[in-house]
Write a protein that holds these residues in place. Structure first.
Motif, short mmCIF file in Angstrom:
data_model
loop_
_atom_site.label_atom_id
_atom_site.label_comp_id
_atom_site.label_asym_id
_atom_site.label_seq_id
_atom_site.Cartn_x
_atom_site.Cartn_y
_atom_site.Cartn_z
N PHE A 76 0.82 -1.37 -0.07
CA PHE A 76 0.06 -0.14 0.01
C PHE A 76 0.91 1.15 0.04
O PHE A 76 0.56 2.39 -0.80
CB PHE A 76 -0.87 -0.01 1.43
CG PHE A 76 -1.97 -0.84 1.07
CD1 PHE A 76 -3.14 -0.56 -0.19
CD2 PHE A 76 -2.28 -1.83 1.91
CE1 PHE A 76 -4.18 -1.52 -0.22
CE2 PHE A 76 -3.50 -2.62 1.77
CZ PHE A 76 -4.35 -2.42 0.70
N VAL A 77 2.09 1.37 0.56
CA VAL A 77 2.83 2.39 0.96
C VAL A 77 3.42 2.63 -0.75
O VAL A 77 3.51 3.79 -0.96
CB VAL A 77 4.17 2.08 1.71
CG1 VAL A 77 4.99 3.19 1.71
CG2 VAL A 77 3.16 2.36 3.23
N ALA A 78 3.96 1.55 -1.21
CA ALA A 78 4.70 1.54 -2.61
C ALA A 78 3.53 2.09 -3.68
O ALA A 78 3.98 3.12 -4.51
CB ALA A 78 5.12 0.32 -2.84
N ILE A 79 2.29 1.55 -3.54
CA ILE A 79 1.42 1.86 -4.58
C ILE A 79 1.02 3.56 -4.43
O ILE A 79 0.87 4.08 -5.27
CB ILE A 79 0.36 0.89 -4.78
CG1 ILE A 79 0.83 -0.49 -5.04
CG2 ILE A 79 -1.09 1.57 -5.49
CD1 ILE A 79 -0.06 -1.53 -5.25
N GLY A 80 0.46 3.75 -3.22
CA GLY A 80 0.18 5.10 -2.79
C GLY A 80 1.23 6.17 -3.27
O GLY A 80 0.69 7.14 -3.79
N LEU A 81 2.53 5.88 -2.72
CA LEU A 81 3.60 6.96 -3.05
C LEU A 81 3.76 6.87 -4.62
O LEU A 81 3.98 7.81 -5.43
CB LEU A 81 4.86 6.53 -2.64
CG LEU A 81 4.69 6.69 -1.11
CD1 LEU A 81 6.04 6.23 -0.31
CD2 LEU A 81 4.49 8.21 -0.73
N GLY A 82 3.65 5.82 -5.25
CA GLY A 82 3.78 5.87 -6.91
C GLY A 82 2.63 6.72 -7.64
O GLY A 82 2.87 7.35 -8.55
N GLY A 118 -3.42 8.77 -3.31
CA GLY A 118 -2.09 8.44 -3.13
C GLY A 118 -1.49 8.49 -1.92
O GLY A 118 -1.08 7.62 -0.92
N ILE A 119 -1.52 9.72 -1.23
CA ILE A 119 -1.12 9.98 0.03
C ILE A 119 -1.67 9.27 1.16
O ILE A 119 -1.38 8.75 2.03
CB ILE A 119 -0.70 11.56 0.45
CG1 ILE A 119 0.13 12.27 -0.63
CG2 ILE A 119 -0.46 11.77 1.67
CD1 ILE A 119 1.33 11.92 -0.29
N ALA A 158 -1.02 5.83 1.01
CA ALA A 158 0.47 5.50 1.64
C ALA A 158 0.45 5.58 3.27
O ALA A 158 1.28 4.89 3.86
CB ALA A 158 1.54 6.46 1.20
N VAL A 159 -0.26 6.41 3.72
CA VAL A 159 -0.46 6.81 5.02
C VAL A 159 -1.21 5.48 5.80
O VAL A 159 -0.70 4.91 6.83
CB VAL A 159 -1.05 8.04 5.63
CG1 VAL A 159 -1.66 8.03 6.92
CG2 VAL A 159 -0.38 9.23 5.31
N LEU A 160 -2.36 5.09 5.10
CA LEU A 160 -3.00 4.01 5.84
C LEU A 160 -1.93 2.58 5.66
O LEU A 160 -2.03 1.75 6.54
CB LEU A 160 -4.07 3.60 4.81
CG LEU A 160 -5.41 4.55 5.11
CD1 LEU A 160 -6.55 4.16 4.20
CD2 LEU A 160 -5.88 4.44 6.33
N GLY A 161 -1.18 2.62 4.55
CA GLY A 161 -0.16 1.40 4.50
C GLY A 161 0.87 1.61 5.62
O GLY A 161 1.14 0.46 6.18
N GLY A 162 1.13 2.74 5.96
CA GLY A 162 2.15 3.03 6.66
C GLY A 162 1.27 2.57 8.47
O GLY A 162 2.24 1.94 9.20
N VAL A 163 0.20 2.83 8.60
CA VAL A 163 -0.49 2.47 9.69
C VAL A 163 -0.35 0.78 9.87
O VAL A 163 -0.48 0.03 10.91
CB VAL A 163 -1.97 2.90 9.94
CG1 VAL A 163 -2.64 2.10 10.95
CG2 VAL A 163 -2.00 4.40 10.03
N VAL A 164 -0.83 0.20 8.81
CA VAL A 164 -0.68 -1.34 8.82
C VAL A 164 0.89 -1.69 8.64
O VAL A 164 0.89 -2.69 9.80
CB VAL A 164 -1.30 -1.91 7.26
CG1 VAL A 164 -1.03 -3.15 7.00
CG2 VAL A 164 -2.72 -1.32 7.18
#
Length: 153
Positions: free
Chosen positions: A15-21, A47-48, A51-57
């Motif tokens: 999620f972080v990689a795709i969001g940042l992409g 996207g941001i 990425a934030v939600l991916g960071g929480v996970v």
């Protein structure tokens, strides 16, 4: 630091990689302003957020203990290839064969990816989805999506 849940770690990283992409890709478009957003405003924000939600996970994967570490299983290649292939086929068939042909192909081939395929359910889903898309996109939004194959007119 020890990874306590492999599933959460790898999904959070994805999620972080795709969001940042997506956020990075959106920077090539005009942002506009908050009152009048441009084409890059919404995808950048999503996207941001992704990425934030991916960071929480990811944080959860590193801090909260899970039983057995939630190991990642084997990839399900058959369903993955069916779904990706179906999207590619739909992208080609929609402008050439129209929505009435392309959507049922999409639904039936995608249903083949599952373990419990039933023709009746797949056909009923295809009919309902085609009717719903016709109502929403052609009747409601008045989009110029081809309904019938090009050779029919």
């Amino acid at each position: 630091m020890k990874i306590k849940s492999q599933r959460d770690f790898w999904s959070g990283l994805m999620f972080v990689a795709i969001g940042l992409g997506f956020a990075w890709g959106a920077t090539t478009y005009s942002f506009g302003s908050s009152a009048r957003p441009g084409p890059g405003y919404f995808p950048f924000g999503l996207g941001i957020l992704m990425a934030v939600l991916g960071g929480v996970v990811l944080f959860k994967a590193m801090t909260i203990e899970s039983e057995g570490g939630d190991p990642v299983g084997a990839f399900a290649w058959k369903p993955l290839s069916f779904i990706v292939g179906t999207v590619v086929v739909f992208g080609w068939t929609l402008p050439h064969l129209g929505m009435v042909v392309a959507l049922p192909i999409l639904v039936i081939v995608a249903a083949l990816a599952g373990d419990e395929f039933h023709w009746g359910e797949a056909i009923a889903n295809a009919v309902l989805l085609t009717l719903g898309c016709w109502l929403i996109f052609i009747v409601g939004l008045k989009l110029t999506i081809p309904l019938w194959p090009a050779f029919i007119g």
